[in-house]
Write an enzyme that holds these catalytic residues in place. Structure first.
Site, PDB file in Angstrom:
ATOM      1  N   SER A  63       0.801  -1.236   0.000  1.00 37.53           N
ATOM      2  CA  SER A  63       0.000   0.000   0.000  1.00 37.53           C
ATOM      3  C   SER A  63       0.830   1.282   0.000  1.00 37.53           C
ATOM      4  O   SER A  63       0.273   2.366  -0.185  1.00 37.53           O
ATOM      5  CB  SER A  63      -0.943   0.021   1.198  1.00 37.53           C
ATOM      6  N   LYS A  66       0.345   3.400  -2.929  1.00 42.94           N
ATOM      7  CA  LYS A  66      -0.841   4.263  -3.088  1.00 42.94           C
ATOM      8  C   LYS A  66      -0.473   5.747  -3.044  1.00 42.94           C
ATOM      9  O   LYS A  66      -1.157   6.582  -3.636  1.00 42.94           O
ATOM     10  CB  LYS A  66      -1.882   3.943  -2.010  1.00 42.94           C
ATOM     11  N   TYR A 188      -3.616  -2.379 -10.396  1.00 41.86           N
ATOM     12  CA  TYR A 188      -3.473  -2.095  -8.961  1.00 41.86           C
ATOM     13  C   TYR A 188      -2.553  -3.121  -8.284  1.00 41.86           C
ATOM     14  O   TYR A 188      -1.662  -2.767  -7.499  1.00 41.86           O
ATOM     15  CB  TYR A 188      -4.875  -2.075  -8.313  1.00 41.86           C
ATOM     16  N   TYR A 241      -5.009   3.911   8.016  1.00 40.62           N
ATOM     17  CA  TYR A 241      -6.376   3.387   8.130  1.00 40.62           C
ATOM     18  C   TYR A 241      -6.960   3.685   9.504  1.00 40.62           C
ATOM     19  O   TYR A 241      -6.889   4.815   9.958  1.00 40.62           O
ATOM     20  CB  TYR A 241      -6.397   1.881   7.782  1.00 40.62           C
ATOM     21  N   VAL A 259       1.297  -3.816   3.729  1.00 40.61           N
ATOM     22  CA  VAL A 259       1.256  -5.124   4.396  1.00 40.61           C
ATOM     23  C   VAL A 259       2.504  -5.970   4.142  1.00 40.61           C
ATOM     24  O   VAL A 259       2.637  -7.048   4.700  1.00 40.61           O
ATOM     25  CB  VAL A 259      -0.015  -5.948   4.056  1.00 40.61           C
TER      26      VAL A 259
END
Ligand code: DON
Length: 305
Positions: A63, A66, A188, A241, A259
């Site tokens: 992530s 992102k 992605y 998050y 992760v």
């Protein structure tokens, strides 16, 4: 400031944590990593850098990608993307479906999976050769042309795509995905699969330092001050998050986790830093990595607050 000594103290003081947390196994290829790995790399705005541990070993950035995909999308599209993605923390896990239903397919922010899937959909429209062009942006940001996708990790995630596929299908039903669902997922998953070391990540994230002016050799990747400000704000409010509040509270820097066990954080005036330790806490963030960064901002007395 003797950053080298501080990094070595951090490595020693956090070594008790090397067995706490769990390596991500929901992407089976990620489960093969040695949980005892630990590296940290700090890149200062004056050009000096400091490192310890496995800081040159590549791992799956997941992530963390992102932030880079958002940066490229904002460079290409500017503010128009905010009609399709929000800028509020979600307070939910990174792969949650619940808000999307009652918020009519508009993801809360670009760092939860749903938001990054919309960003991928936008890049598929904007880029001529999406995978090649995105990779080139990451290479230019890091100043390192050897960075690449890990095809095994991307394939492993495609095989277990179900939750991300559900998010994409739901958003397509609401009219917020233009491309074919599997095309969006494939792009992605490739972004998430990029393998980078702490060194390469810290160097890439210098585009968020000093509002992008730190290293002018990175012309192709550089961000204008307004974009860097906005992305840093999103990292501090949404980068972890449902643990974003905790990260701001304990560490006090904009940052982003993945992760694969990596975390990158930036102090816009002083440095960018990347840390890697694969075992994750229950929120999907590196357990030892979080502690290491808390010690960094405590020992240096440098945070944005
Ligand atoms: O889509 C996924 O579930 C992964 N490719 C990325 C998730 C992730 O890294 C969440 N961050 N802590």
């Amino acid at each position: 400031m003797n950053y080298q000594i501080i990094l070595e103290e951090i490595a020693a003081e956090t070594s008790v944590l090397k067995n706490s947390g769990k390596v991500a196994t929901y992407i089976p290829e990620l489960g093969k990593v040695d949980p005892g790995k630990f590296g940290i790399y700090l890149q200062c705005t004056d050009g000096e850098s400091y490192a310890t541990g496995d800081s040159h070993e590549r791992f799956s950035i997941q992530s963390i990608s992102k932030v880079l995909s958002l940066a490229l999308t904002l460079k290409l599209k500017g503010n128009s993307i905010w009609q399709r993605i929000g800028v509020e923390p979600s307070g939910d896990p990174f792969n949650s479906l619940v808000q999307l239903e009652y918020e009519k397919g508009i993801p809360r922010n670009p760092f939860i999976n749903a938001g990054a899937l919309v960003v991928a959909d936008i890049l598929l429209t904007e880029l001529k050769n999406p995978k090649e062009d995105f990779l080139q942006f990451v290479r230019d940001a890091a100043g390192d042309q050897s960075i690449n996708y890990d095809e095994k990790v991307a394939a492993s995630e495609m095989e277990h795509k179900f939750r991300n596929a559900a998010l994409t299908h739901l958003m397509k039903d609401f009219g917020n995905i233009n491309h074919d669902v599997d095309t969006v997922l494939d792009f992605y998953f490739h972004q998430c699969s990029i393998a980078m070391s702490c060194k390469q990540l810290a160097k890439a994230f210098t585009i968020f330092l000093n509002y992008g002016k730190y290293d002018l050799s990175k012309e192709a990747a550089i961000l204008n001050p307004m974009l860097a400000k906005r992305i840093n704000a999103l990292m501090i409010t949404c980068g972890f998050y449902d643990e974003s509040g905790e990260f701001a509270f304990s560490i006090g820097l904009p940052g982003k986790s993945g992760v694969g066990g990596g975390i990158v954080a930036v102090h816009p005036r002083h440095y960018s830093v990347a840390v890697w330790s694969p075992p994750l806490n229950s929120k999907g963030n590196s357990e030892r990595g979080m502690k290491a960064l808390e010690l960094l901002t405590t020992k240096t007395e440098q945070s944005v607050f």
